[in-house]
Design an enzyme around this catalytic site. Sequence first.
Site, mmCIF file in Angstrom:
data_model
loop_
_atom_site.group_PDB
_atom_site.id
_atom_site.type_symbol
_atom_site.label_atom_id
_atom_site.label_comp_id
_atom_site.label_asym_id
_atom_site.label_seq_id
_atom_site.Cartn_x
_atom_site.Cartn_y
_atom_site.Cartn_z
ATOM 1 N N HIS A 1 -6.288 7.310 9.901
ATOM 2 C CA HIS A 1 -5.366 6.296 9.367
ATOM 3 C C HIS A 1 -6.033 5.427 8.297
ATOM 4 O O HIS A 1 -6.170 4.207 8.440
ATOM 5 C CB HIS A 1 -4.779 5.420 10.465
ATOM 6 C CG HIS A 1 -3.442 4.842 10.064
ATOM 7 N ND1 HIS A 1 -2.573 4.236 10.946
ATOM 8 C CD2 HIS A 1 -2.812 4.781 8.852
ATOM 9 C CE1 HIS A 1 -1.490 3.830 10.311
ATOM 10 N NE2 HIS A 1 -1.616 4.149 9.035
ATOM 11 N N ARG B 1 4.055 7.964 11.218
ATOM 12 C CA ARG B 1 3.641 7.533 12.550
ATOM 13 C C ARG B 1 3.382 8.768 13.416
ATOM 14 O O ARG B 1 4.126 9.743 13.362
ATOM 15 C CB ARG B 1 4.715 6.648 13.201
ATOM 16 C CG ARG B 1 4.816 5.254 12.592
ATOM 17 C CD ARG B 1 3.554 4.440 12.812
ATOM 18 N NE ARG B 1 3.608 3.109 12.231
ATOM 19 C CZ ARG B 1 3.111 2.778 11.049
ATOM 20 N NH1 ARG B 1 2.528 3.703 10.278
ATOM 21 N NH2 ARG B 1 3.178 1.531 10.619
ATOM 22 N N GLN C 1 -3.625 4.651 18.717
ATOM 23 C CA GLN C 1 -4.647 4.432 17.702
ATOM 24 C C GLN C 1 -5.572 3.302 18.150
ATOM 25 O O GLN C 1 -5.066 2.246 18.529
ATOM 26 C CB GLN C 1 -4.018 4.102 16.341
ATOM 27 C CG GLN C 1 -3.296 5.270 15.743
ATOM 28 C CD GLN C 1 -2.885 5.066 14.287
ATOM 29 O OE1 GLN C 1 -2.387 5.970 13.651
ATOM 30 N NE2 GLN C 1 -3.080 3.878 13.735
ATOM 31 N N ASN D 1 0.809 -1.218 0.000
ATOM 32 C CA ASN D 1 0.000 0.000 0.000
ATOM 33 C C ASN D 1 0.847 1.276 0.000
ATOM 34 O O ASN D 1 0.370 2.346 0.382
ATOM 35 C CB ASN D 1 -0.978 0.006 1.175
ATOM 36 C CG ASN D 1 -0.309 -0.250 2.516
ATOM 37 O OD1 ASN D 1 0.909 -0.347 2.604
ATOM 38 N ND2 ASN D 1 -1.108 -0.374 3.560
#
Length: 386
Positions: free
Chosen positions: A334, A286, A315, A148
């Site tokens: 995200h 991050r 998260q 990805n």
Amino acid sequence: MAKVLCVLYPDPVTGYPPKYARDDIPVIKGYPNGQTVPSPEGELGFKPGDLVGCVSGELGLRKYLESHGHELVVTSDKEGVDSTFERHLPDADIVISQPFWPAYLTPERIAKAKKLKLALTAGIGSDHVDLKAAAARGVTVAEVTFSNSISVAEHVVMMTLSLVRNYLPSHQFAVNGGWNIADCVTRSYDLEGMHFGTIAAGRIGLAVLRRLKPFDVHLHYYDPHRLSPQIEAELNLTYHETPQSLVKVCDVINLQTPLYPSTEHMFDDRMFELVKRGAYLINTARGKLCDRDAVVRAVESGRLAGYAGDVWYPQPAPVDHPWRRMPYEGMTPHISGTSLSAQHRYAAGTLEILQCFLDRKPIRPEYLIVDGGNLAGTGAGSYKLD
């Protein structure tokens, strides 16, 4: 028989399966570096373009695993001592997690997981696994490298344009029934002619630079491993020996560096003092690369003209996280690497890695992070154990 514990994000609140906007997705056969896309044996357990990254989607793994005598447990419940994840962890042979909804494999959890042999990331990024503890225990750590990367690079371009052109507030004026042209354009600029810099120019960082070249921007980068003279010439890149040098001159700063102890809170108050006033900061790497409150101060003071982030810490982020309500933000939860197109590749790669591991066949080096007690494959060039 192996027990596979898979932690995925929850289903859509509108129900599963969703009504898809398209009937298919483009066929991608390889990545820009020549690496081929995942190639598991047999049929996939899903149709390309399906939502498989959520609990009901199960990454399409159930049919394969159960037909081979393995057990699959899929959950989004991962927090607290009574969570489904914690209850099944002690006898799990394999843990699958996602960067978007990470099941943090801390040293304590790895010690608790007595049978754990493989920690597999459905996507890219393995910093939710304590690599030192995994290596000490002989746990293999793998991820679906490059699956990805382009998805994230496209997200960076979108975020950059959204901030610079003041798109999000302008859209909201339209939604609210207004025609506030002057209000919209008081913070709207052209990207053309600006100085764009990326901190780290690996797979994603380089893909971002390639995609921004046609916008006629001045391209800058910092990376511990300098790119080849051919690539620098092709993109007319300016190399910086330190991140501090880059942030002083760039109008848009893109973070793509891995998270190490040495890069945690890289962007703190001291770094923001060096940043060119009115710069934009993009972070799809991050959340802990940035000091949470220092970002808020930088935006509120005008040091940053805007901050767009796709990553948070922890998260999922709490409801009262200040990045949700600070001005001039372009935050997303995200999603950059989990488009339906990306899910096809990282789910297929997850299946490929499982097949290799369960059949005792070698896992592609590009997928390996830790193997045999040491950093291996991609991990050897991307991570550190101390």
